[in-house]
Design a protein around this motif. Structure first.
Motif, mmCIF file in Angstrom:
data_model
loop_
_atom_site.group_PDB
_atom_site.id
_atom_site.type_symbol
_atom_site.label_atom_id
_atom_site.label_comp_id
_atom_site.label_asym_id
_atom_site.label_seq_id
_atom_site.Cartn_x
_atom_site.Cartn_y
_atom_site.Cartn_z
ATOM 1 N N UNK A 1 0.879 -1.174 0.000
ATOM 2 C CA UNK A 1 0.000 0.000 0.000
ATOM 3 C C UNK A 1 0.912 1.218 0.000
ATOM 4 N N UNK A 2 1.023 1.862 -1.162
ATOM 5 C CA UNK A 2 1.993 2.947 -1.337
ATOM 6 C C UNK A 2 3.383 2.451 -0.945
ATOM 7 N N UNK A 3 3.999 3.066 0.051
ATOM 8 C CA UNK A 3 5.376 2.698 0.403
ATOM 9 C C UNK A 3 5.455 1.747 1.594
ATOM 10 N N UNK A 4 4.334 1.088 1.898
ATOM 11 C CA UNK A 4 4.292 0.153 3.023
ATOM 12 C C UNK A 4 3.985 -1.251 2.512
ATOM 13 N N UNK A 5 4.717 -2.243 3.026
ATOM 14 C CA UNK A 5 4.441 -3.634 2.703
ATOM 15 C C UNK A 5 3.750 -4.284 3.897
ATOM 16 N N UNK B 1 14.324 -5.788 0.361
ATOM 17 C CA UNK B 1 15.248 -5.285 -0.655
ATOM 18 C C UNK B 1 14.554 -4.462 -1.737
ATOM 19 N N UNK B 2 13.271 -4.219 -1.558
ATOM 20 C CA UNK B 2 12.498 -3.446 -2.533
ATOM 21 C C UNK B 2 12.715 -1.954 -2.263
ATOM 22 N N UNK B 3 13.312 -1.218 -3.202
ATOM 23 C CA UNK B 3 13.597 0.203 -2.962
ATOM 24 C C UNK B 3 12.347 1.073 -2.840
ATOM 25 N N UNK B 4 11.202 0.556 -3.288
ATOM 26 C CA UNK B 4 9.957 1.327 -3.193
ATOM 27 C C UNK B 4 9.277 1.179 -1.835
ATOM 28 N N UNK B 5 9.771 0.280 -1.018
ATOM 29 C CA UNK B 5 9.156 0.005 0.277
ATOM 30 C C UNK B 5 9.988 0.655 1.385
ATOM 31 N N UNK B 6 9.347 1.527 2.157
ATOM 32 C CA UNK B 6 10.009 2.184 3.285
ATOM 33 C C UNK B 6 9.708 1.512 4.621
ATOM 34 N N UNK B 7 8.560 0.842 4.706
ATOM 35 C CA UNK B 7 8.125 0.285 5.983
ATOM 36 C C UNK B 7 7.516 -1.089 5.774
ATOM 37 N N UNK C 1 -0.132 7.337 10.832
ATOM 38 C CA UNK C 1 0.205 8.241 9.724
ATOM 39 C C UNK C 1 1.583 7.883 9.192
ATOM 40 N N UNK C 2 1.700 7.892 7.864
ATOM 41 C CA UNK C 2 2.918 7.393 7.224
ATOM 42 C C UNK C 2 3.433 8.382 6.194
ATOM 43 N N UNK C 3 4.725 8.669 6.252
ATOM 44 C CA UNK C 3 5.416 9.361 5.171
ATOM 45 C C UNK C 3 6.622 8.504 4.788
ATOM 46 N N UNK C 4 7.443 9.009 3.864
ATOM 47 C CA UNK C 4 8.642 8.250 3.515
ATOM 48 C C UNK C 4 9.715 8.368 4.583
#
Length: 290
Positions: free
Chosen positions: A14-18, A47-53, A169-172
């Motif tokens: 979901x966006x930058x969260x797995x 290892x996914x660069x699009x995932x921050x959390x 709440x989530x940001x990068x």
């Protein structure tokens, strides 16, 4: 399996969260299909660069203060090492009808006992990523409340007096979690039974608001994942009500279209200023390492 899922463990972005969902009632021992799926998925997500959390969801308590349901050492011993290895940020659990948040924890199995994890930080609210896993229970949606008899030393914050919800709440750069009480004192549990030692405490009693008759939901976990916000100033979030299952889709359409009005609606006590920590029972942040 009320949703009749063909596989009750799964993962999605979901966006930058797995997100990873574990089914603790299906075989998860090392080498099982579920274990292999979770391990491979964690490897990929880490290892996914699009995932921050990375967030994990499952039902049974992995770590908990002394309350209705004890922690489950089996699932803890299997998965906490994996969570730590692949950088899981938060694990959301259920079962216990109260609110609990641990410090960031590292797995510790000295003498074959994993019930005393290592606290990677003793700060009460603010943490850095990749420094232990935070375990959260938010079983406060209205079914009932379970008394917490004794706070575990690894639990940073807990509450067994209020129905409420956990907002994430989530940001990068940051995850911010806030636990709000629903309706303030209206849903506060009467502690006369708890404080009067001569009275018998019934942990399975339903504590229903006198002016609400919709606490019929068998579920108890309330967590809201919100879109990233540039600023928390003048942003209001409506506390969710507890609805019957057949009302849920209607509730989604009505309440989630505009979760962040810029002005607090009149005669709406259930709207909370998400930038005002005075309205919160607990909050925490996890920040990216610069």
């Amino acid at each position: 399996n009320p949703l009749a899922l063909s596989k009750t463990y799964y993962a999605y972005d979901f966006n930058n969260v797995h997100f990873i969902a574990i089914d603790p009632y299906v075989d998860y021992t090392p080498g099982s299909s579920q274990y292999n799926f979770i391990e491979n998925d964690l490897k990929t997500a880490s290892t996914n660069p699009k995932i921050d959390w990375i967030f994990v969801m499952e039902h049974v308590p992995i770590y908990t203060s002394t309350t209705e349901h004890p922690s489950d050492s089996t699932i803890r011993d299997v998965f906490h090492p994996l969570f730590e290895e692949y950088g899981v940020d938060i694990v959301f659990s259920g079962d216990n009808h109260n609110y609990q948040r641990t410090f960031p924890l590292k797995y510790n199995n000295d003498d074959g006992d994993s019930s005393n994890p290592i606290l990677s930080s003793t700060n009460m609210n603010n943490y850095k990523e990749n420094n232990g896993v935070i375990y959260l229970t938010s079983g406060t949606a209205g079914k009932s409340l379970y008394e917490i008899e004794e706070q575990a030393p690894y639990v940073a914050a807990e509450d067994d007096e209020h129905f409420g919800f956990l907002n994430i709440d989530i940001t990068d750069k940051m995850v911010k979690g806030t636990f709000y009480a629903n309706e303030n004192e209206k849903n506060k549990r009467d502690y006369a039974e708890k404080k009067d030692k001569s009275a018998k405490y019934d942990s399975k009693r339903d504590y229903k608001s006198k002016d609400k008759q919709n606490y019929d939901n068998e579920g108890s976990d309330t967590i809201i994942i919100t879109n990233s916000q540039e600023s928390y100033t003048n942003q209001y979030l409506k506390a969710p009500e507890t609805y019957k299952y057949d009302d849920y889709n209607k509730y989604q359409k009505q309440e989630l279209n505009n979760p962040y009005p810029t002005e607090k609606p009149e005669n709406e006590p259930n709207y909370y200023d998400v930038g005002n920590q005075n309205n919160a029972i607990d909050y925490f942040t996890i920040s990216k390492i610069k």
